[in-house]
Structures are given as structure tokens and as C-alpha cells.
Design an enzyme around this catalytic site. Structure first.
Site, PDB file in Angstrom:
ATOM      1  N   GLY A 704     -43.750  43.094  38.703  1.00 58.30           N
ATOM      2  CA  GLY A 704     -42.721  44.064  38.354  1.00 58.30           C
ATOM      3  C   GLY A 704     -41.570  44.002  39.334  1.00 58.30           C
ATOM      4  N   GLY A 706     -37.813  46.371  40.282  1.00 58.75           N
ATOM      5  CA  GLY A 706     -36.984  47.530  39.973  1.00 58.75           C
ATOM      6  C   GLY A 706     -35.856  47.686  40.955  1.00 58.75           C
ATOM      7  N   GLY A 709     -37.194  47.310  44.669  1.00 60.63           N
ATOM      8  CA  GLY A 709     -37.844  46.103  45.158  1.00 60.63           C
ATOM      9  C   GLY A 709     -38.768  45.473  44.142  1.00 60.63           C
ATOM     10  CG  ASP A 831     -37.268  58.638  38.951  1.00 58.58           C
ATOM     11  OD1 ASP A 831     -36.805  58.927  37.830  1.00 58.58           O
ATOM     12  OD2 ASP A 831     -37.243  57.491  39.418  1.00 58.58           O
TER      13      ASP A 831
END
Length: 1007
Positions: A704, A706, A709, A831
Site C-alpha cells: 500500500g 498513501g 508513506g 480521519d
């Protein structure tokens, strides 16, 4: 020359006088000062020109004949900043200020003495802004103030004692704030009050102050949702001028005092959603002006008073969800103005008055879930206004009256679970505005009329368990909006009309247990069924083969073709489907099974087909466990081609492997430099070192990436798997003085500080952190199934059946509840989104990514910038930058809506300019709840899905006060599978702000 010299001073004097005439007057100067104190969007107030002589022509400014400013009205202009009291209160004749629906805040009176200087002010409207803190005492010192509206802000603390000193105040409105304390008795001392509106504030539990009964001039008393307990004080009956009384959505107990029937001027009385007991007192019929009375959702018993309907102007009566008994009084048929009568969910019996509807312009009649017998009144629609006829779950008999055919405005008819017999009148089938026709579980006969072609707005047709005969008319294909056709348990015969295949909106087709025959629709006939999720044609007489095109239907998850005479093979294309239920048993099918279904799991799906063969041992006579069908045995040529392909693939893989090996060697050499400079901080007992982590940071291990990082999957030497988050390097940016470097450091420190001390099963575990000068690593437990967002909004969504989604919702809610209520001090995530909810191998959920989390002291904290993700940010957070736990609750509500709908939080193609919350609300209002549920889910769980949907909408309320605490959300989600008996909806069938409820619309017809 001397003459010229003497003329010069005169010319200068004239120029000075001319400039003085053109100069802006003092009121205008003060208004410009007020404008400078605010942030004004480009283009707004563009005509506030300092070169004008007066401001009287400016937008929002009103002056008297002498040119003095008397009013400033600037609503809904997106103004931000503190209320400019110092400037505005210098206007000596200012009588009115209206700045509603802006972003004024956070303080109402930043200069404590400034507000008190508004000595002439009569009207102040600052509703729908971002004001916080206590209500200022200075408001009560304004000698001429008549109207004060501070609705929909975030004021907190008790109503100050100074509010008893208002001299002339006529209207006080503080709705939708965060006020505490109790509803103060001292407001009864403000004798000039005409309107008092304190609704929807989290006051401490307390009684309705009896002193309010002394406000002899009071016309409006609104105390809904104020946490009131105890009895209704009889003193309120002395309010002879009161037109509106609203004490709904509280915890009031005891009987309704008879004195309330003495409110001679009352237009509207609302006491719904309390715990009131005893009978409805007689006397309401004497109220000559009464238009609406709502006593629903209490524990009232006894009979409905005969005199209730004597009130000559009575239009709306809501008495649903009580314990009322006896018959509906005959007087209801003589009420000349009655428009809406909702009596569902009581214990009423007897027959309805025969003349009901003949004398009144009835629009809605809902008597569902009672024990009413007799016939449907024949004149119920004689006035032609009826739109909703809801009478399900009673003991009604007789026929559907012919008069309903003249009800051209009818939208919803629910007559299910009665004893109604006879044919449905032809014209009823084709009523043009009908969206719901629910006649199931009766004794109806006759055929579905071809007149149904006129039902252009019909979306749901439920005819199950009757005695209907004949064929399904081909005119059904004209009902282009039809979502559900359920006619199981009848005696329908003949083939399926080909026109059924043209219904592009069809989601459920349930025709099992009839006498239908012929072949199933094939080929292009069913290509329009892109929204079909359930197809049940079991126990009929269908012949021919199973259409392979069924495998191309994108959301089909329930397929039952059992109990027919189907032949041929099971199509391989059915492997494309993600079926929650699959049944083709008891047919005449033959041949091998598609490999996906050739398992013991699907044994019951194929029983009673002697010719079927497959991998299921013993399913057919010549089947041997583990033997492949001839269909899947390749020829020698095929094996040769396959071998060549495999050899070429091996060479390609070897080349790629060599390239990655070289790249890994280079990458590792960089990380191995200066290993002594790495610092490790652990939060749990570790069985690995930081060096082993560094060795796993290869590009082929990236899972992954984002804004902060990359994330790597690291398989350690002991077999353990961890996830490593490597924050983007900030070394170069630091040299350049970049602010993003500081932000990355802050994110790292926030996540370490937050996660390092948390121990909870539903919050991702931070094993340790590693850092050096230009690299920072966070090592987490590994979550095998990635993020909820990735799974839910991809082709892998089929892995998330309803049971799994429900479990994910509950897990995530418990994690957030811990942060808000059990962590000391409380932590606001800031978030919350589906991409920050991770799933382990068993699909247990963990809340993750605390890079922007904040510790909240004292319930709130201010932010300098907005944090969060598009579609998840609470409305008030975007303009107040003040964080509370309710901000997370809003975001979690969006996640719940994602789980139920399967839709992303924002999608221009799907929603246009709306977000998911607005799309759900709009779609439910115009099309019904069925159109928002994820069609990939098993609709057998629809009731649970609808409950979770409503919890999501409650969490995503636009007003923070309406959102429940996360601890309460956990409780509500737990109750989804064990719901309380009490129905708690508001008068519009919408969710009450304070209670979880069992949706009445599913069984009782209220929505």
C-alpha cells in the site's frame, strides 16, 4: 494679482466643503469596520463603497428617513470571523441585526462590554452559525431587545440567571445547541414572552417548570428533546393564548392533565414520544382552533374519546404506538377537515365507521397493526384526495371497494395480512401515481389485470399468498419502474411474458409455488436485468434449460429454480455469480457440475437430479469422488500447447526475478548504511530486531501507498508477519525549510504517541517504531485482508456478506467507543473512513492510521487546519475547526452507509454534486429504502440492514447534538439483532434523535 491671491482661499474652502459632502458618514465608517472584522467571500458586499456619502443603498443595510442605519441583514453569505459587536454597536439607531446561516464564531461577545452598547437593538438573529461557549450575560442588559434567535450553534453551559432580567423580550429561541443545566424556572419571570423555544438541547433531566404556566401572553412553547421527566404540570392549562405546545421526545410520565384541554387558542399540541400513561382526556373537541394533535409513541390506554373529532378544524390526528383499545369512534366520519389519521400499532377493534372519508378530504389513513374487522369503508376516497391507505395486519374482510378505482392520487396501498376476498377492481391495478401495492396474505381471487400498464410509477407489487389465477399479462412490461414483483403462493399459470425481460429496474422477481409453465426467459430477453438480485421461480412447471445468461447478471445473489422440470446441464456461466442462496434441486438436470459448485457445501442445491454428476461423492450413480469430468480433460494437443506456454512463462518469471534481486540488493544496501544510528522504541515484547525489519523493506513487499508513506508486508524469520509503514523521507525537505517535513514529523509523533499506549482488540496494534535521521518506520500487526474500503469498493466485495459487514461495523464502533469514552484523556481520530478500518484474516476489524488524531481535553480542541477525508468530514468541523467526538461519529455514520449501500462516500457519476449522506436521504425520500440497499446482499437480512442504515443516518446528522455518543452507537448496533419492542419514530416516520427504534415502515406502514 491681489485679486487672484484673495480668490485662492475661497477656492480651497469650496473644495474642502465639496469633499466633506462626498465623505462617508460615521455609520458607514462603522459598517466598513465591521466588514473588516469578518472574512467576506469574493463578490459579496461588493457595493459597500467607501466613496458613497451614506451606506443606505448598500446590500443588507436599511436606514431611517434621517439616513441613520437601523438594520443590517446579511444572511447566508458565507461570512466568517467573530461577531463584530464593537463596530455594529457604535451605530446609535441600530434596531435589527440578522446574520443567520453564516460561519460567525467562535465568540458572540469577544469584547465583554461591546454588546451592551447596542442600546437600541430590538432584534438579533445569529442562528445557524458557529458560536460556542456560554451565553453572554450582556444579552439580558439590552433594554429594548424583543427578538433573540441563537438556534443551531454550539453554545454550552446553563442558561444564565441573568436571562430572568429581560425587560421586553418577546421571542427567545435557543434550539439545537449544547446547553446544559435544566430548563430554568426563572424564565417564567419574563412576563413579556410570546415565544419560548428551547428544543433539542441536552439539558440535565428535570421537570417542565410549573412557573411557565404564569406566562399569560405566551403563544409558542417548544420544549421538544429537552430531557424533561416527570408529569406535565397542570399549570400549563392556564396559557389561554398558547397556539403551539410541543413537549415531544422527552421522558414525561403520568397522565395527560385534563387542564391541557383548556388551551382555548391551541392550533397544535404535540406530546409524542414520551412515556405518558392513562386515557386520553375528554375535552380536546372543545378547542375551536385545533388543527393538529400528536400523542403518538406513549403508553396511553383506554378508548379514543368520541369528542376528540368534534374540533371543527382538526386536520391531523396521530395516536399510533400506544395501548388504545375499543373501536374507532363514529365521530371520526363527521370530522369535516380531517386530512391525516394515523392510529397504527394499538389494540383497536371493531369495524371502521362506514362513512369514513365521505365528509373529509382524507389524504392519509393508517390503521395498521390493530384488530380491526369488517370491511374497508366504501367511501374512503369519495373526496378524491386519498394518497395513502395503510391497513395491514388487521382482520378486515369483504372486498376491495370499487371506489378506490377513482383515487387517482393514491400512492401507497398496504392491505396485507387481512381476510380480504374477491377480485381486485381492474382500475386499481393501473392507478397512475401508485408506487406501492401490497395485497399479500389475503384471499383475493381473479387475475392480474392488463390495466396494470397504466401504473407508470409502480415500484413494488406484492401479491403473495392469495388465490390469484390466470397468466401474468404481457402489459407488466409497461411498468418500467417496477423493482419488486412478488406473487408467490398463488395459482398463476401460463408462461412468463417476454416483456418481463424489459424491466430494467427489476430487483426481485418472486413467483415460486404457482402453476407457471413453459421455458424460462432466455438470451436477450433478460439482458436488461442488471439490478436483479433475487430470482425465485421454484415449485412451478417450467421446462427447458437454465439460461446461461443468468451468469451475466451482475448483482444476482439469490437463485432458486428448484421443483420444476428443467433439463439440460447446469451452465458454466453461473460460476460468475456470487450466490448467497442457490437451489436447482428436484429438476431433471444432467451432466457435470461447474467446478465452483462441485463441493459438499452445495450438495442440497442439486438433490433430486439423478443425472447430475460432479465432484460431490454419491450425487449421481456414476460419480466417483475426485474424478474429473470429460469436459475438463484436455486433448494431447492441448497438453502440448499448455507445456510450451508454461516453459515460456518460466523464462519470463526468471527474468523478472533476476531484475528484482538486483533492485533489492541496491535497496537493502541503502538501508544497511549506518545501522548503529537506528533507534527502536517498543510498546510490546518483541521477538525480532529492527535489522530484521530493515531487511524486509523491498519493493516487491509493498502492499500500500498513501499520503504519508508506503506500507510493506514483512515476513520475519520466526514466521510472524507484520506491516511496516515507512514515512516519506524528509531530509531534503528539511534542508529546504519545507513545512511538509514538519508535518511528516508531527504525523509520526502523533501516531506513536496515540497508538503506543492503546490496548484494545479493535484498534490496530503498534509493535514498535524505528527511526533515524531521514527515515521513520512504524511496525504494526499485519491485517491479511487489507482495508475495508479496498475490499468493499472492488471486485472483492463478494467476500463481505451481510453478517461480515455487520461484524465489521460493530468492531469498528467498539474501537472508536474506546477512544472516546475509555481512553484518558479522550482521543478523537479525525480521519475515520473505510480505508482506515483494517480487516484481519477472519474479517475482524481494527481502527487504524492515527496520524492526525488529537487528544481532547475538556471535550473540545481547536485545529488550525482541516484534517480528514472528502465525504467523511462533519459539516460543522469544516468551518469551526473545533474537534469533538461527534466529528468522528459523523464519519463513522458515513462508513455505516458505505457498508449498507456498497457505495463510496463521494462519486460524481452516481451522486452528482451530492455526497453519500445526501444521496441516501434523497433516494429514500423519493424512491424508498430498497433503492439504497446494496443489491449484492442477501435481502433476507433487509430488516437488519435497514436498522443499520438508520443508525448511520443518525450518526451522520448535520447537527452534532443529534448524533449519539459512540458508546450509544455500540449499544444500538448490538440491538440490531435483538431489537427493543418499543417503536420510536417521529411523526414523519423519521429517526428520533435520542433513541434506537424498530422501523415501523417494514411492518406497520407508518413511513
Amino acid at each position: 494679482m491681489a485679486a487672484s491671491a484673495s480668490f485662492l482661499p475661497i477656492l480651497l474652502l469650496l473644495l474642502l466643503l465639496a469633499n466633506a459632502v462626498r465623505a462617508l458618514n460615521q455609520d458607514g465608517v462603522h459598517l466598513l469596520e465591521a466588514k473588516r472584522a469578518l472574512t467576506v467571500p469574493p463578490g459579496a458586499l461588493a457595493d459597500w463603497n467607501p466613496r458613497d456619502a451614506t451606506p443606505c443603498a448598500w446590500t443588507g443595510v436599511t436606514c431611517d428617513d434621517a439616513g441613520a442605519v437601523t438594520a443590517v441583514s446579511l444572511p447566508n453569505l458565507n461570512l466568517t470571523g467573530s461577531f463584530p459587536a464593537a463596530a455594529l454597536c457604535r451605530l446609535p439607531r441600530l434596531r435589527s441585526v440578522d446574520l443567520n446561516t453564516n460561519y460567525i464564531g467562535p465568540d458572540l461577545d469577544p469584547a465583554p462590554a461591546a454588546l451592551a452598547r447596542c442600546a437600541s437593538l430590538q432584534r438579533l438573529d445569529l442562528s445557524m452559525n458557529a458560536l460556542v461557549g456560554p451565553l453572554p450575560d450582556a444579552l439580558a442588559d439590552l433594554p429594548d431587545l424583543l427578538y433573540l434567535n441563537l438556534d443551531s450553534n454550539n453554545f454550552s453551559g446553563p442558561i444564565p440567571d441573568s436571562f430572568a432580567r429581560f425587560r421586553k423580550l418577546q421571542s427567545l429561541s435557543l434550539v439545537y445547541n449544547l446547553l446544559g443545566g435544566g430548563v430554568p424556572p426563572f424564565l417564567g419571570a419574563v412576563a413579556t414572552l410570546l415565544e419560548l423555544n428551547l428544543s433539542y438541547n441536552p439539558f440535565a433531566p428535570g421537570p417542565v417548570p410549573a412557573t411557565l404556566g404564569g406566562l399569560s401572553d405566551l403563544r409558542v412553547l417548544w420544549l421538544a428533546g429537552c430531557n424533561l421527566i416527570g408529569p406535565i404540570p397542570p399549570s400549563l392549562g392556564r396559557l389561554a393564548n398558547l397556539t403551539n405546545l410541543d413537549l415531544s421526545t422527552n421522558g414525561l410520565t403520568g397522565p395527560i392533565p385534563p387542564e391541557i384541554t383548556g388551551l382555548a387558542s391551541a392550533l397544535q399540541i404535540e406530546l409524542y414520544n414520551n412515556s405518558l400513561t392513562g386515557p386520553i382526556p375528554r375535552g380536546f373537541g372543545n378547542l375551536k382552533e385545533l388543527r393538529a394533535i400528536d400523542l403518538a409513541m406513549n403508553r396511553l390506554d383506554g378508548a379514543i374519546p368520541e369528542d376528540l373529532f368534534h374540533a371543527p378544524r382538526l386536520e391531523t390526528v396521530h395516536l399510533y404506538s400506544n395501548k388504545l383499545t375499543g373501536p374507532v369512534p363514529d365521530s371520526v366520519a363527521r370530522a369535516p377537515s380531517l386530512v391525516e389519521l394515523r392510529l397504527f400499532a394499538n389494540s383497536l377493534n371493531g369495524a371502521l365507521p362506514a362513512d369514513l372519508g365521505k365528509n373529509a378530504p382524507l389524504v392519509c389513513l393508517d390503521v395498521s397493526d390493530n384488530s380491526i374487522s369488517g370491511e374497508i369503508p366504501r367511501g374512503v376516497c369519495d373526496r378524491g384526495e386519498l394518497e395513502e391507505l395503510l391497513m395491514l395486519d388487521n382482520h378486515l374482510s369483504g372486498h376491495i371497494p370499487e371506489g378506490l378505482a377513482r383515487c387517482r392520487r393514491l400512492r401507497r396501498v398496504r392491505l396485507s395480512s387481512n381476510r380480504i376476498a374477491g377480485d381486485v377492481p381492474d382500475a386499481v391495478w393501473g392507478l397512475p401515481h401508485m408506487s406501492l401495492l401490497e395485497l399479500n396474505d389475503n384471499q383475493l381471487t381473479g387475475e392480474i389485470s392488463p390495466a396494470i400498464a397504466g401504473a407508470a410509477n409502480l415500484t413494488k407489487l406484492v401479491l403473495s399468498n392469495n388465490r390469484l389465477t390466470g397468466s401474468i399479462p404481457s402489459e407488466i412490461g409497461s411498468v418500467s419502474n417496477l423493482y419488486e414483483l412478488s406473487a408467490d403462493g398463488n395459482m398463476l399459470s401460463g408462461p412468463l411474458p417476454g416483456s418481463l425481460g424489459g424491466l430494467a429496474e427489476l430487483g426481485r422477481l418472486v413467483l415460486r409455488n404457482n402453476s407457471l409453465s413453459g421455458q424460462l426467459l432466455q438470451g436477450i430477453q433478460i439482458q436488461s436485468w442488471k439490478k436483479l438480485s433475487e430470482l425465485s421461480l421454484a415449485d412451478n412447471g417450467f421446462t427447458g434449460s437454465i439460461p446461461p445468461e443468468l451468469g451475466d447478471l451482475p448483482v444476482l445473489n439469490y437463485l432458486d429454480l428448484s421443483g420444476n422440470e428443467l433439463s439440460g446441464e447446469v451452465p458454466m456461466q453461473l460460476e460468475n455469480l456470487k450466490l448467497n442462496q442457490f437451489n436447482v434441486s428436484n429438476n431433471q438436470l444432467r451432466g457435470p457440475l461447474p467446478p465452483q459448485y462441485a463441493t459438499e457445501t452445495y450438495r442440497s442445491s442439486f438433490l433430486g437430479n439423478p443425472g447430475l454428476c460432479g465432484e460431490i461423492a454419491g450425487l449421481c450413480a456414476d460419480s466417483e469422488g475426485g474424478r474429473l469430468s470429460r469436459r475438463y480433460r484436455g486433448s494431447g494437443f492441448a497438453w502440448m500447447m499448455r507445456s510450451i506456454f508454461m516453459f515460456a512463462a518460466a523464462i519470463l518469471v526468471a527474468g523478472v526475478a533476476w531484475f528484482y534481486w538486483r533492485y533489492r540488493s541496491f535497496s537493502k544496501s541503502k538501508l544497511r548504511v549506518d545501522r548503529s544510528k537506528w533507534t527502536l522504541t517498543s510498546f510490546h515484547k518483541l521477538s525480532f530486531s529492527e535489522y530484521e525489519i530493515l531487511d524486509c523493506l523491498d519493493e516487491d513487499n509493498v502492499i500500500g501507498s498513501g499520503a504519508s508513506g508506503k506500507v510493506y508486508k514483512a515476513v520475519l524469520s520466526n514466521g510472524e508477519v507484520v506491516a511496516v509503514k515507512k514515512l516519506w523521507s524528509t531530509a531534503v525537505k528539511k534542508e529546504e525549510g519545507s513545512a511538509s517535513a514538519s508535518a511528516a514529523d508531527n504525523s509520526f509523533e502523533a501516531e506513536v504517541r496515540t497508538l503506543g499506549k492503546i490496548r484494545h482488540k479493535n484498534i490496530v496494534k503498534l509493535w514498535c517504531c524505528c527511526s533515524c535521521r531521514d527515515c521513520k518506520l512504524l511496525v504494526y500487526e499485519y491485517m491479511a485482508n487489507g482495508s475495508l474500503g479496498d475490499v468493499l469498493h472492488s471486485s472483492k466485495a463478494g467476500l463481505l456478506d451481510w453478517a461480515t459487514r455487520y461484524k465489521v461495523a460493530l468492531d469498528a464502533a467498539e474501537g472508536l467507543s474506546y477512544l472516546h469514552h475509555d481512553s484518558v484523556p479522550a482521543i478523537v481520530h479525525r480521519d475515520v473512513k473505510s480505508n482506515n478500518i483494517l480487516l484481519d484474516a477472519e474479517f475482524s476489524a481494527r481502527v487504524a492510521d492515527f496520524g492526525v488524531a488529537k487528544v481532547v481535553e475538556g471535550g473540545t480542541t481547536a485545529m488550525s487546519v482541516i484534517a480528514g477525508s472528502c465525504g467523511y468530514i462533519a459539516p460543522e468541523y469544516a468551518y469551526t475547526l473545533r474537534v469533538t467526538e461527534k466529528s468522528d461519529t459523523y464519519s463513522f455514520g458515513v462508513v455505516l452507509l458505505e457498508l449498507v449501500t456498497g457505495k463510496p462516500p463521494v462519486d460524481v457519476e452516481l451522486f452528482g454534486e451530492k455526497d453519500l449522506v445526501k444521496w441516501v436521504c434523497s433516494t429514500m425520500e423519493h424512491e424508498g429504502v430498497e433503492h439504497v440497499l446494496d443489491s449484492r446482499l442477501d435481502m433476507g437480512f433487509k430488516e437488519e440492514m435497514v436498522r443499520v442504515l438508520h443508525i448511520g443516518l443518525l450518526c451522520a446528522s448535520s447537527l452534532p447534538i443529534n448524533r449519539p455518543a459512540m458508546r450509544r452507537v455500540v449499544k444500538m448496533l448490538q440491538e440490531v439483532r435483538a431489537p427493543p419492542a418499543r417503536v420510536v419514530v417521529d411523526r414523519d416516520g423519521k429517526l428520533s434523535p435520542y433513541y434506537y427504534y424498530e422501523d415501523a415502515s417494514s411492518e406497520q406502514g407508518s413511513s
